[in-house]
Design a protein around this motif. Structure first.
Motif, PDB file in Angstrom:
ATOM      1  N   LEU A  79       0.843  -1.202   0.000  1.00  0.00           N
ATOM      2  CA  LEU A  79       0.000   0.000   0.000  1.00  0.00           C
ATOM      3  C   LEU A  79       0.874   1.247   0.000  1.00  0.00           C
ATOM      4  O   LEU A  79       0.645   2.170  -0.791  1.00  0.00           O
ATOM      5  CB  LEU A  79      -0.934   0.001   1.211  1.00  0.00           C
ATOM      6  N   ARG A  80       1.888   1.277   0.837  1.00  0.00           N
ATOM      7  CA  ARG A  80       2.777   2.446   0.890  1.00  0.00           C
ATOM      8  C   ARG A  80       3.477   2.670  -0.459  1.00  0.00           C
ATOM      9  O   ARG A  80       3.635   3.806  -0.897  1.00  0.00           O
ATOM     10  CB  ARG A  80       3.800   2.282   2.002  1.00  0.00           C
ATOM     11  N   ARG A  81       3.902   1.575  -1.111  1.00  0.00           N
ATOM     12  CA  ARG A  81       4.558   1.703  -2.431  1.00  0.00           C
ATOM     13  C   ARG A  81       3.591   2.284  -3.460  1.00  0.00           C
ATOM     14  O   ARG A  81       3.959   3.178  -4.233  1.00  0.00           O
ATOM     15  CB  ARG A  81       5.069   0.344  -2.913  1.00  0.00           C
ATOM     16  N   ARG A  82       2.350   1.790  -3.481  1.00  0.00           N
ATOM     17  CA  ARG A  82       1.374   2.313  -4.438  1.00  0.00           C
ATOM     18  C   ARG A  82       1.071   3.777  -4.154  1.00  0.00           C
ATOM     19  O   ARG A  82       0.937   4.589  -5.078  1.00  0.00           O
ATOM     20  CB  ARG A  82       0.090   1.474  -4.400  1.00  0.00           C
ATOM     21  N   MET A  83       0.986   4.138  -2.879  1.00  0.00           N
ATOM     22  CA  MET A  83       0.757   5.537  -2.521  1.00  0.00           C
ATOM     23  C   MET A  83       1.896   6.402  -3.037  1.00  0.00           C
ATOM     24  O   MET A  83       1.668   7.457  -3.635  1.00  0.00           O
ATOM     25  CB  MET A  83       0.606   5.683  -0.999  1.00  0.00           C
ATOM     26  N   ALA A  84       3.131   5.968  -2.812  1.00  0.00           N
ATOM     27  CA  ALA A  84       4.293   6.740  -3.262  1.00  0.00           C
ATOM     28  C   ALA A  84       4.321   6.850  -4.787  1.00  0.00           C
ATOM     29  O   ALA A  84       4.571   7.933  -5.338  1.00  0.00           O
ATOM     30  CB  ALA A  84       5.581   6.092  -2.744  1.00  0.00           C
ATOM     31  N   THR A  85       4.042   5.768  -5.476  1.00  0.00           N
ATOM     32  CA  THR A  85       4.036   5.769  -6.942  1.00  0.00           C
ATOM     33  C   THR A  85       3.044   6.779  -7.500  1.00  0.00           C
ATOM     34  O   THR A  85       3.314   7.446  -8.493  1.00  0.00           O
ATOM     35  CB  THR A  85       3.695   4.359  -7.476  1.00  0.00           C
ATOM     36  N   HIS A  86       1.892   6.919  -6.836  1.00  0.00           N
ATOM     37  CA  HIS A  86       0.831   7.793  -7.334  1.00  0.00           C
ATOM     38  C   HIS A  86       0.774   9.142  -6.617  1.00  0.00           C
ATOM     39  O   HIS A  86      -0.165   9.907  -6.817  1.00  0.00           O
ATOM     40  CB  HIS A  86      -0.513   7.072  -7.248  1.00  0.00           C
ATOM     41  N   GLY A  87       1.793   9.426  -5.793  1.00  0.00           N
ATOM     42  CA  GLY A  87       1.866  10.720  -5.119  1.00  0.00           C
ATOM     43  C   GLY A  87       0.753  10.959  -4.117  1.00  0.00           C
ATOM     44  O   GLY A  87       0.339  12.100  -3.914  1.00  0.00           O
TER      45      GLY A  87
END
Length: 123
Positions: A79-87
């Protein structure tokens, strides 16, 4: 009994579907052939977020009383990676006296949700 799904009305169907798919990690799936546009987003085999396209936001949003809804994950790092990827920014909060951490988010329409995960030890 359990909560079956949350239904969200939006003027930005594509953006909302993309956000719940790409950030939250739900998958778009089968939806009955209703006469109005929308999408069902699934966690596994269960459609938990229904998104309905509307032409305009409700005239009186003060009638809406839902403050937030919550989901849970067993993959907080994903979840944290997807959040970072999408700002996407979120606020993490530990639930006192428990082993639960909440990641609080706002979707493209400003709806509040948090995604919870267990740490294995009380905080």
């Amino acid at each position: 009994m359990r909560l079956d799904h949350v239904n969200l009305r939006t003027t930005r169907l594509e953006a909302m579907v993309a956000w719940y798919r790409d950030v939250v990690g739900l998958s778009e799936g089968w939806r009955p052939p209703f006469a109005f546009p929308g999408a069902w987003l699934y966690a596994g085999e269960h459609a938990i977020v229904h998104v309905i396209a509307v032409e305009a936001d409700p005239a009186d949003a003060t009638d809406l009383k839902l403050e937030h809804f919550a989901l849970s994950t067993d993959d907080p790092e994903g979840l944290r990676r997807r959040m970072a990827t999408h700002g996407v920014e979120g606020v993490e909060r530990a639930v006192p006296g428990s082993d639960i951490v909440q990641i609080n988010l706002r979707d493209p329409d400003g709806n509040h949700l948090h995604i919870d995960f267990r740490t294995g030890s009380a905080v």
